[in-house]
Design an enzyme around this catalytic site. Structure first.
Site, PDB file in Angstrom:
ATOM      1  N   ALA A 171       0.853  -1.188   0.000  1.00 29.08           N
ATOM      2  CA  ALA A 171       0.000   0.000   0.000  1.00 29.08           C
ATOM      3  C   ALA A 171       0.888   1.236   0.000  1.00 29.08           C
ATOM      4  O   ALA A 171       2.026   1.197   0.480  1.00 29.08           O
ATOM      5  CB  ALA A 171      -0.891  -0.011   1.233  1.00 29.08           C
TER       6      ALA A 171
ATOM      7  N   GLY B 172       0.805  -5.211   0.895  1.00 24.83           N
ATOM      8  CA  GLY B 172      -0.367  -5.392   0.032  1.00 24.83           C
ATOM      9  C   GLY B 172      -0.015  -6.069  -1.288  1.00 24.83           C
ATOM     10  O   GLY B 172      -0.863  -6.723  -1.901  1.00 24.83           O
TER      11      GLY B 172
ATOM     12  N   GLU C 184      -0.112  -9.607  -0.575  1.00 23.14           N
ATOM     13  CA  GLU C 184      -1.530  -9.968  -0.398  1.00 23.14           C
ATOM     14  C   GLU C 184      -2.241 -10.106  -1.748  1.00 23.14           C
ATOM     15  O   GLU C 184      -3.088 -10.983  -1.917  1.00 23.14           O
ATOM     16  CB  GLU C 184      -2.216  -8.928   0.496  1.00 23.14           C
ATOM     17  CG  GLU C 184      -1.719  -9.002   1.937  1.00 23.14           C
ATOM     18  CD  GLU C 184      -2.258  -7.898   2.826  1.00 23.14           C
ATOM     19  OE1 GLU C 184      -2.064  -6.716   2.473  1.00 23.14           O
ATOM     20  OE2 GLU C 184      -2.864  -8.205   3.868  1.00 23.14           O
TER      21      GLU C 184
ATOM     22  N   GLU D 159       4.624  -5.031   7.296  1.00 20.77           N
ATOM     23  CA  GLU D 159       3.803  -4.015   7.971  1.00 20.77           C
ATOM     24  C   GLU D 159       4.203  -3.804   9.428  1.00 20.77           C
ATOM     25  O   GLU D 159       4.043  -2.722   9.978  1.00 20.77           O
ATOM     26  CB  GLU D 159       2.317  -4.409   7.906  1.00 20.77           C
ATOM     27  CG  GLU D 159       1.690  -4.318   6.519  1.00 20.77           C
ATOM     28  CD  GLU D 159       1.792  -5.596   5.705  1.00 20.77           C
ATOM     29  OE1 GLU D 159       2.620  -6.468   6.049  1.00 20.77           O
ATOM     30  OE2 GLU D 159       1.039  -5.732   4.717  1.00 20.77           O
TER      31      GLU D 159
HETATM   32  C1  HXC Z   1       4.961   4.483  -1.138  1.00 20.58           C
HETATM   33  C2  HXC Z   1       6.908   3.562  -1.899  1.00 20.58           C
HETATM   34  C3  HXC Z   1       6.564   2.308  -1.314  1.00 20.58           C
HETATM   35  C4  HXC Z   1       5.335   2.212  -0.618  1.00 20.58           C
HETATM   36  C5  HXC Z   1       8.481   2.116  -2.278  1.00 20.58           C
HETATM   37  N1  HXC Z   1       8.085   3.373  -2.471  1.00 20.58           N
HETATM   38  N2  HXC Z   1       7.581   1.460  -1.558  1.00 20.58           N
HETATM   39  N3  HXC Z   1       6.095   4.611  -1.804  1.00 20.58           N
HETATM   40  N4  HXC Z   1       4.570   3.319  -0.544  1.00 20.58           N
HETATM   41  N5  HXC Z   1       4.911   1.081  -0.090  1.00 20.58           N
HETATM   42  C6  HXC Z   1       8.794   4.413  -3.213  1.00 20.58           C
HETATM   43  C7  HXC Z   1       9.936   4.999  -2.402  1.00 20.58           C
HETATM   44  O1  HXC Z   1       9.464   5.974  -1.508  1.00 20.58           O
HETATM   45  C8  HXC Z   1      10.796   5.581  -3.495  1.00 20.58           C
HETATM   46  O2  HXC Z   1      10.218   6.781  -3.953  1.00 20.58           O
HETATM   47  C9  HXC Z   1      10.645   4.577  -4.629  1.00 20.58           C
HETATM   48  O3  HXC Z   1       9.441   3.858  -4.348  1.00 20.58           O
HETATM   49  C10 HXC Z   1      11.786   3.587  -4.666  1.00 20.58           C
HETATM   50  O4  HXC Z   1      11.917   3.009  -3.395  1.00 20.58           O
HETATM   51  P1  HXC Z   1      13.300   2.983  -2.574  1.00 20.58           P
HETATM   52  O5  HXC Z   1      12.965   2.848  -1.155  1.00 20.58           O
HETATM   53  O6  HXC Z   1      14.144   4.127  -2.963  1.00 20.58           O
HETATM   54  O7  HXC Z   1      13.954   1.655  -3.153  1.00 20.58           O
HETATM   55  P2  HXC Z   1      14.891   0.626  -2.372  1.00 20.58           P
HETATM   56  O8  HXC Z   1      15.935   1.339  -1.589  1.00 20.58           O
HETATM   57  O9  HXC Z   1      15.336  -0.378  -3.380  1.00 20.58           O
HETATM   58  O10 HXC Z   1      13.949  -0.097  -1.322  1.00 20.58           O
HETATM   59  C11 HXC Z   1      12.884  -0.873  -1.791  1.00 20.58           C
HETATM   60  C12 HXC Z   1      11.958  -1.266  -0.601  1.00 20.58           C
HETATM   61  C13 HXC Z   1      11.550   0.002   0.159  1.00 20.58           C
HETATM   62  C14 HXC Z   1      12.731  -2.209   0.333  1.00 20.58           C
HETATM   63  C15 HXC Z   1      10.775  -2.009  -1.175  1.00 20.58           C
HETATM   64  O11 HXC Z   1      11.073   0.969  -0.783  1.00 20.58           O
HETATM   65  C16 HXC Z   1      10.466  -0.262   1.155  1.00 20.58           C
HETATM   66  O12 HXC Z   1      10.767  -0.750   2.259  1.00 20.58           O
HETATM   67  N6  HXC Z   1       9.219   0.059   0.817  1.00 20.58           N
HETATM   68  C17 HXC Z   1       8.124  -0.112   1.706  1.00 20.58           C
HETATM   69  C18 HXC Z   1       7.690  -1.548   1.720  1.00 20.58           C
HETATM   70  C19 HXC Z   1       6.557  -1.765   2.715  1.00 20.58           C
HETATM   71  O13 HXC Z   1       6.726  -1.455   3.911  1.00 20.58           O
HETATM   72  N7  HXC Z   1       5.386  -2.256   2.250  1.00 20.58           N
HETATM   73  C20 HXC Z   1       4.252  -2.428   3.065  1.00 20.58           C
HETATM   74  C21 HXC Z   1       3.402  -1.212   2.992  1.00 20.58           C
HETATM   75  S1  HXC Z   1       2.052  -1.302   4.095  1.00 20.58           S
HETATM   76  P3  HXC Z   1      11.068   8.151  -3.985  1.00 20.58           P
HETATM   77  O14 HXC Z   1      10.059   9.165  -4.446  1.00 20.58           O
HETATM   78  O15 HXC Z   1      11.573   8.378  -2.617  1.00 20.58           O
HETATM   79  O16 HXC Z   1      12.150   7.884  -4.979  1.00 20.58           O
HETATM   80  C22 HXC Z   1       0.960  -2.292   3.334  1.00 20.58           C
HETATM   81  C23 HXC Z   1      -0.265  -2.510   4.108  1.00 20.58           C
HETATM   82  C24 HXC Z   1      -1.192  -3.311   3.358  1.00 20.58           C
HETATM   83  O17 HXC Z   1       1.143  -2.764   2.272  1.00 20.58           O
HETATM   84  C25 HXC Z   1      -2.497  -3.281   4.041  1.00 20.58           C
HETATM   85  C26 HXC Z   1      -3.550  -3.854   3.202  1.00 20.58           C
HETATM   86  C27 HXC Z   1      -3.627  -3.340   1.852  1.00 20.58           C
END
Ligand code: HXC
Length: 290
Positions: A98, A141, A144, A164
């Site tokens: 998400a 997500g 999921e 998460e």
């Molecule tokens: C918004 C995101 C994102 C996310 C990545 N980006 N994941 N933006 N929401 N979930 C964006 C980053 O901000 C960045 O934008 C660009 O994508 C590239 O990501 P980087 O972090 O620079 O890449 P990297 O260093 O390779 O790291 C990749 C990563 C990391 C390990 C996947 O981005 C990360 O930890 N992302 C979050 C993953 C996460 O926690 N997912 C769960 C979300 S909660 P900019 O503009 O800065 O370049 C969820 C809840 C679900 O899913 C509930 C039900 C639906």
């Protein structure tokens, strides 16, 4: 690529033949999208490939993207010539979850009042078979979404995780439930409680994925499977999917009863007659989805 004909819906290539008529219908019912691409592949365009297309944000699942995904799924579901779907991602991620930046300002009252995530399980309600082609990171997500698909193929670069917990929350779109059913309690707990990611090969071993292949072959292999499914009777594949999914919902006796009723019901279809006639006559069946 001879058998792999492609139509990029958002590019407006309505004139492509030989399946312009059905494609035009599909297009007329499909809005143009910003974050999702839909292509028709396979013989007669029988496979709808739906690609999450927000690569600069690793296909983070914003509300706009999820709304478009829902519309794309609705359109593929409506289009009679589509027998199966493939869901994949553009770039290095399937989906990184998400959209955290969009979510971060939310508070409980609006989450609850607006029923945040209410439309997220649209994918799980698709009645046609869906193959996930997980091309990279499938986190939160994103994992999921993969779990909502019927079959999961993964590239060697794929990783599956529920991070998460690192954000002070937990999976919210079926992750805790479908992951347990896919990989068992101990591994699901490990992933959900510690955010440890699974490699593609671990996912294969755990039963989350059923095939791992090189990145360059992933989409073709997923499309080949979807096309093989699409060649079957759509009535039968829909019934079979309903019966298998019932295993997640009901007890054994009730599930077997449902299966038997659907099996009996298949004898009311022309395709069941055609399938058995074709076997007896040593020829390929010609299913009409009736
Ligand atoms: C918004 C995101 C994102 C996310 C990545 N980006 N994941 N933006 N929401 N979930 C964006 C980053 O901000 C960045 O934008 C660009 O994508 C590239 O990501 P980087 O972090 O620079 O890449 P990297 O260093 O390779 O790291 C990749 C990563 C990391 C390990 C996947 O981005 C990360 O930890 N992302 C979050 C993953 C996460 O926690 N997912 C769960 C979300 S909660 P900019 O503009 O800065 O370049 C969820 C809840 C679900 O899913 C509930 C039900 C639906």
């Amino acid at each position: 690529m001879a058998a792999v004909r492609m139509l990029v819906l958002r590019s407006g290539l309505a004139g492509l033949r030989p399946w312009a008529a059905s494609s035009a219908r599909f297009m007329s019912s499909s809005p143009s999208f910003q974050f999702v691409e839909v292509e028709r592949r396979g013989a007669e365009g029988s496979v709808a490939v739906v690609a999450l297309n927000r690569p600069t944000a690793l296909n983070a699942l914003s509300e706009a993207l999820m709304s478009e995904l829902g519309q794309a799924l609705d359109a593929a579901e409506r289009e009679a010539s589509v027998g199966a779907l493939v869901l994949t991602g553009r770039g290095r991620a399937f989906a990184a979850g998400a959209d955290i930046k969009e979510m971060r300002g939310r508070r409980f009252p609006d989450c609850y009042r607006e029923d945040f995530l209410a439309n997220w399980d649209r994918l799980a309600r698709v009645r046609k078979p869906v193959v996930a082609a997980v091309n990279g990171l499938a986190l939160g997500g994103g994992c999921e979404l993969a779990l909502m698909c019927d079959v999961v193929y993964a590239s060697e670069e794929a990783q599956f995780g529920q991070p998460e917990i690192l954000l002070g929350t937990l999976p919210g779109s079926g992750g805790t439930q479908r992951l347990v059913r896919a990989v068992g309690k101990s591994l699901a707990m490990e992933m959900v409680l510690s955010a440890r990611r699974l490699s593609a090969h671990e996912a294969l071993q755990a039963g989350l994925a059923s095939r791992v292949c090189p990145q360059a072959e992933l989409l073709d292999q997923a499309v080949a499977l979807a096309e093989r499914i699409a060649r079957c009777s759509q009535v039968a594949t829909t019934m079979a999917k309903e019966a298998v999914n019932a295993a997640f919902e009901v007890g054994l006796a009730e599930g077997c009863r449902l299966e038997k009723r659907l099996f009996h019901a298949s004898f009311a279809t022309r395709d069941r007659q055609e399938g058995m006639d074709a076997f007896a006559e040593k020829r390929e069946p010609r299913f009409t989805h009736q």
